[in-house]
Design an enzyme around this catalytic site. Sequence first.
Site, PDB file in Angstrom:
ATOM      1  NE  ARG A   1      -4.107  -1.772   2.128  1.00  0.00           N
ATOM      2  CZ  ARG A   1      -4.208  -3.071   2.328  1.00  0.00           C
ATOM      3  NH1 ARG A   1      -3.168  -3.758   2.746  1.00  0.00           N
ATOM      4  NH2 ARG A   1      -5.338  -3.701   2.118  1.00  0.00           N
TER       5      ARG A   1
ATOM      6  CB  SER B   1     -13.167  -8.607  -4.346  1.00  0.00           C
ATOM      7  OG  SER B   1     -12.788  -7.536  -3.507  1.00  0.00           O
TER       8      SER B   1
ATOM      9  CD  GLU C   1      -5.764  -1.981  -9.040  1.00  0.00           C
ATOM     10  OE1 GLU C   1      -6.733  -2.778  -9.030  1.00  0.00           O
ATOM     11  OE2 GLU C   1      -4.790  -2.108  -8.274  1.00  0.00           O
TER      12      GLU C   1
ATOM     13  CD  GLU D   1      -3.736  -6.076 -11.266  1.00  0.00           C
ATOM     14  OE1 GLU D   1      -2.505  -6.022 -11.341  1.00  0.00           O
ATOM     15  OE2 GLU D   1      -4.379  -5.720 -10.241  1.00  0.00           O
ATOM     16  CD  GLU D   2     -10.243  -3.991  -9.213  1.00  0.00           C
ATOM     17  OE1 GLU D   2     -11.233  -3.278  -9.475  1.00  0.00           O
ATOM     18  OE2 GLU D   2      -9.593  -3.907  -8.154  1.00  0.00           O
TER      19      GLU D   2
ATOM     20  NE  ARG E   1     -12.929   1.700   2.832  1.00  0.00           N
ATOM     21  CZ  ARG E   1     -12.790   0.709   1.972  1.00  0.00           C
ATOM     22  NH1 ARG E   1     -13.506   0.697   0.878  1.00  0.00           N
ATOM     23  NH2 ARG E   1     -11.937  -0.255   2.193  1.00  0.00           N
ATOM     24  CE  LYS E   2      -6.377   9.880   6.812  1.00  0.00           C
ATOM     25  NZ  LYS E   2      -6.059  11.302   6.903  1.00  0.00           N
ATOM     26  CG  HIS E   3      -9.373   4.848   0.106  1.00  0.00           C
ATOM     27  ND1 HIS E   3     -10.300   3.910  -0.293  1.00  0.00           N
ATOM     28  CD2 HIS E   3      -8.553   4.206   0.968  1.00  0.00           C
ATOM     29  CE1 HIS E   3     -10.045   2.759   0.298  1.00  0.00           C
ATOM     30  NE2 HIS E   3      -8.994   2.917   1.072  1.00  0.00           N
TER      31      HIS E   3
ATOM     32  CE  LYS F   1     -17.055   0.272  -2.739  1.00  0.00           C
ATOM     33  NZ  LYS F   1     -15.926   0.621  -1.905  1.00  0.00           N
TER      34      LYS F   1
END
Length: 179
Positions: free
Chosen positions: A9, A39, A65, A68-69, A88-90, A132
């Site tokens: 991370r 997921s 990403e 992959e996703e 979420r501190k993103h 979301k």
Amino acid sequence: MKFKPNQTRTYDREGFKKRAACLCFRSEQEDEVLLVSSSRYPDQWIVPGGGMEPEEEPGGAAVREVYEEAGVKGKLGRLLGIFENQDRKHRTYVYVLTVTEILEDWEDSVNIGRKREWFKVEDAIKVLQCHKPVHAEYLEKLKLGCSPTNGNSSVPSLPDNNALFVTAAPPSGVPSSIR
């Protein structure tokens, strides 16, 4: 939950996890967007994206990403904005991508049974608002004034091509734009 053994991370100076994502469109008209199953909650849809790796540029992370996703490749367009999730501190760099290739099988479909589906933008916003809402904000921002140029010309709502900085909660001394 998806966790790769070699995953590292990365965080910015203010302690936010650095993420990148793409709004993947079927065409440059930007009327159909690709969502993938979560997921953690396979019956829920999300915008493909994830954490940036050390030394990785946001655009490269977004393309990786999505590959992959969602199992797609495409033409990376404009940076829509940098979206902050205080809970979420993103901090997520969100790009526009026009899909040019769709893989039959891809990493997350094989490993975790992830699905993908095309949605009209309005329908995608409704689906995302339930679980979301930060992802729904990406598409709402797109509708609010970014013309579907996919990076081929300057974006009128972002002077000097600076990324718009959007917060999911009231800002706490963070500048309104990042250069």
